[in-house]
Design a protein around this motif. Structure first.
Motif, PDB file in Angstrom:
ATOM      1  N   GLU A   1       0.827  -1.210   0.000  1.00 56.32           N
ATOM      2  CA  GLU A   1       0.000   0.000   0.000  1.00 56.32           C
ATOM      3  C   GLU A   1       0.864   1.263   0.000  1.00 56.32           C
ATOM      4  OE1 GLU A   1      -3.972  -1.487   2.391  1.00 56.32           O
ATOM      5  OE2 GLU A   1      -2.320  -0.611   3.535  1.00 56.32           O
TER       6      GLU A   1
ATOM      7  N   ARG B   1      -8.639   5.531   4.713  1.00 50.02           N
ATOM      8  CA  ARG B   1      -8.179   4.269   4.105  1.00 50.02           C
ATOM      9  C   ARG B   1      -9.219   3.869   3.065  1.00 50.02           C
ATOM     10  NH1 ARG B   1      -5.664  -0.296   4.356  1.00 50.02           N
ATOM     11  NH2 ARG B   1      -3.846   0.383   5.536  1.00 50.02           N
ATOM     12  N   ARG B   2      -8.770   3.722   1.814  1.00 44.99           N
ATOM     13  CA  ARG B   2      -9.696   3.429   0.723  1.00 44.99           C
ATOM     14  C   ARG B   2     -10.370   2.075   0.927  1.00 44.99           C
ATOM     15  NH1 ARG B   2     -10.000   6.357  -3.856  1.00 44.99           N
ATOM     16  NH2 ARG B   2      -8.152   7.607  -3.412  1.00 44.99           N
ATOM     17  N   SER B   3      -9.567   1.029   1.261  1.00 39.54           N
ATOM     18  CA  SER B   3     -10.187  -0.271   1.539  1.00 39.54           C
ATOM     19  C   SER B   3      -9.590  -0.835   2.824  1.00 39.54           C
ATOM     20  CB  SER B   3      -9.989  -1.246   0.389  1.00 39.54           C
ATOM     21  OG  SER B   3      -8.883  -0.932  -0.357  1.00 39.54           O
TER      22      SER B   3
ATOM     23  N   ASP C   1      -3.587   4.696  -1.459  1.00 40.82           N
ATOM     24  CA  ASP C   1      -4.403   3.696  -0.756  1.00 40.82           C
ATOM     25  C   ASP C   1      -4.844   4.263   0.587  1.00 40.82           C
ATOM     26  OD1 ASP C   1      -3.985   1.515  -2.651  1.00 40.82           O
ATOM     27  OD2 ASP C   1      -1.901   1.585  -1.975  1.00 40.82           O
TER      28      ASP C   1
END
Ligand SMILES: C[S@@+](CC[C@H](N)C(=O)[O-])C[C@H]1O[C@@H](n2cnc3c(N)ncnc32)[C@H](O)[C@@H]1O
Length: 233
Positions: A146, A228-230, A168
């Protein structure tokens, strides 16, 4: 002529005195001169973290930085560097206290750069607000492949959106009075519901909550957003 003293850039951590390193504490006790950034009014945050260990026989130099937006205060940096150089020229070691880590958005960077050519400078890293806020929120900062981007909230909306695009994980620092703008951008790019707000990490007033719910007027300067994107796998 005396050998010039050495300048120590001492990271004193995010606020909790227990997060001071042993090395910073030892040097703090050894030096005859302690300098620190201070607001024009009120007490220096960096000094307050280590106040219990400062002795009356140590000379203190408060460097007053204007805490308002605008161009870098070049004249203040020049004068502060000259003041520390005068101490170093007398052979006295100087500890320049830096909240968090000295080289992570520290205003003292502007002092180090002015003195680097003429004096020995030793930087002692500190626990930065980046890792302190992640710890407070139990927020996995980065893992595996990431990428992480750190974005000052002082940037305009276009730059914040562009910086968010490729990351990310993003951390938006210097939130304070920019929180409404930051929330607007995060909403536009679909990340507002993923943003965690952390204020005063490691202090008694620490606050961790979803950014979407914070009251803008109540957001202090010592706060940031973690996005946090994912979820971390
Ligand atoms: C000029 S930067 C200095 C950063 C510092 N050198 C460090 O390593 O953390 C100030 C910004 O750091 C963040 N910050 C510093 N201490 C903090 C804390 N205890 N809790 C939350 N944010 C903090 C805030 O975003 C604040 O606006």
């Amino acid at each position: 002529m005396a050998m010039p003293g050495r300048l120590y850039g001492l990271g004193v951590g995010p606020g909790d005195p227990e997060l001071l390193t042993l090395k910073a504490l030892r040097l703090l006790r050894e030096v005859p001169v302690i300098a620190y950034p201070a607001p024009e009014q009120g007490e220096s945050f960096a000094r307050s973290i280590v106040a219990d260990w400062i002795r009356a026989d140590q000379r203190e130099i408060a460097i007053c930085f204007p805490m308002r937006p605008g161009p870098p205060p070049v004249a203040i940096y020049d004068a502060a560097a000259a003041g520390l150089a005068a101490e170093l020229d007398q052979g006295r070691d100087v500890a320049l206290l830096c909240q968090g880590d000295p080289l992570f958005y520290g205003s003292s960077i502007n002092i180090f750069s002015r003195l680097a050519a003429g004096y020995q400078i030793k930087i002692v890293p500190g626990v930065s607000s980046l890792t302190a806020c992640a710890a407070a929120a139990a927020f996995p900062l980065v893992s595996r492949a990431e990428s992480l981007v750190v974005i000052p909230a002082t940037l305009d909306e276009e730059h914040i959106a562009a910086s968010l695009a490729g990351a990310d994980v993003a951390v938006i620092i210097k939130l304070g009075r920019h929180v409404s703008k930051v929330r607007r951008v995060l909403d536009q790019v679909g990340l507002l519901q993923k943003a965690v707000y952390v204020a005063h990490a490691t202090l008694l007033t620490e606050c961790v909550t979803p950014l979407a719910g914070v009251v803008p007027d109540k957001v202090p300067y010592f706060s940031m957003a973690l996005i946090r994107r994912s979820s971390a796998s």
